[in-house]
Enzyme design. Sequence first.
Site, mmCIF file in Angstrom:
data_model
loop_
_atom_site.group_PDB
_atom_site.id
_atom_site.type_symbol
_atom_site.label_atom_id
_atom_site.label_comp_id
_atom_site.label_asym_id
_atom_site.label_seq_id
_atom_site.Cartn_x
_atom_site.Cartn_y
_atom_site.Cartn_z
ATOM 1 N N CYS A 128 -28.777 -51.175 -10.050
ATOM 2 C CA CYS A 128 -30.007 -50.419 -10.254
ATOM 3 C C CYS A 128 -30.236 -50.150 -11.739
ATOM 4 O O CYS A 128 -31.346 -50.304 -12.252
ATOM 5 C CB CYS A 128 -29.951 -49.110 -9.472
ATOM 6 S SG CYS A 128 -31.491 -48.172 -9.511
ATOM 7 N N SER A 159 -35.709 -38.371 -12.735
ATOM 8 C CA SER A 159 -35.322 -38.596 -11.338
ATOM 9 C C SER A 159 -35.622 -37.405 -10.446
ATOM 10 O O SER A 159 -35.542 -37.508 -9.224
ATOM 11 C CB SER A 159 -33.828 -38.903 -11.264
ATOM 12 O OG SER A 159 -33.080 -37.754 -11.646
ATOM 13 N N VAL A 189 -31.393 -32.355 -12.415
ATOM 14 C CA VAL A 189 -31.284 -31.453 -13.560
ATOM 15 C C VAL A 189 -31.011 -32.207 -14.855
ATOM 16 O O VAL A 189 -31.476 -31.797 -15.929
ATOM 17 C CB VAL A 189 -30.196 -30.375 -13.304
ATOM 18 C CG1 VAL A 189 -28.817 -30.991 -13.211
ATOM 19 C CG2 VAL A 189 -30.231 -29.297 -14.376
ATOM 20 N N CYS A 193 -28.389 -43.589 -2.858
ATOM 21 C CA CYS A 193 -29.679 -43.011 -2.478
ATOM 22 C C CYS A 193 -30.287 -43.669 -1.253
ATOM 23 O O CYS A 193 -30.952 -43.002 -0.453
ATOM 24 C CB CYS A 193 -30.648 -43.076 -3.656
ATOM 25 S SG CYS A 193 -31.140 -44.748 -4.169
#
Length: 373
Positions: A117, A20, A23, A214
């Site tokens: 999602c 993505s 981290v 998002c």
Amino acid sequence: MNTLDIDKPPSSTRVVVAMSGGVDSSAVAALLKEQGYDVVGVTLQLYDLATSGIEPGACRPNTCCAGKDIHDARAVADALGIPHYVLDFEETFRRDVVERFAQTYLEARTPVPCIECNRTVKFRDLLGVAKDLGGDALATGHYVRRRPGVDGPELWTGRDPGRDQSYFLFATTRDQLDFLRFPLGDMAGKEETRAIAARHHLPVAAKRDSQDICFVPDGDYAALVTRLHPDAARPGEIVDTAGKVLGRHGGLIHYTIGQRRGLGLGGGPPLYVVALEPETGRVVVGSREDLNCLTIQVEAVNWLGGDETELRVAVKVRSTRPAAPALLRRLSGDRAQVILDHPEQGVAPGQACVFYQGERVLGGGWICPSREA
């Protein structure tokens, strides 16, 4: 068996990592590369802020930025020396996640788009891409665990309760679990993940976690719904539980169960949204006690447990709440009934109800409006 429970040496095991740009997924790629696996990174282009109608300056801190995230994922792949692919899934994401998000609000329910999602784009579609790339497994940065069980792999909560993401993965099917891997699930905390990224000198080692949805980086959900459905914000009445009209509202899409702010009703005791009526366009308000709920009807259940039809469980009705003890009755079709030991407040239709036994996830489904009980 290797560390991913695959009967091959790591060097012969291709693992596709969903990267993505954050981290967590970057640490997964680094960890697997370090362990000798054949790692391939894949990043999905899901949402273009430039076409959203949102000014970049209006975005909240710590929100996703598609262009930068893709750039970061590619930089990590370059640092690790692994192949990296960017795939355009915008149309699929718009159809299966964004449009469903808006439609759920139109039905006077409160959606959880991250679950949709994961269920559709990330696990259904990306899993297919991973297989097309010759992958033996698809690895993600989710904080959950995959454990072997009598009837196949089981889904368990992450070792760190503060990072556990099992609520958002209840819709993962048995077949998907067979192919998925979650290398971070046994990590003691975020610090351990960041240490992996720092050890490999990854450019995202200190990158902040994203916090908001998002595709709504400015946090204005109602504005998104209105852009997609201009007639969505229909005014209506605010009534009490006896039907007495107390005021007016600017559209059901602005409200959710348990909400107190934004009602515009001055004076008197505190009032909360206790029901939304899409048929009448009414917002029903009541006291805090009126929010109490003992029985929850659940639909579209994804079941990961055994053959029991009635069993003791713990359930989560929101991701941020602790699991509450309850009796679960599995009904015909894909429905279930949850009877809580103690009332929960603010149980909102459209949210997920996830079932647990200890640290194992038994599945879950979507909370129905009380009128469907």
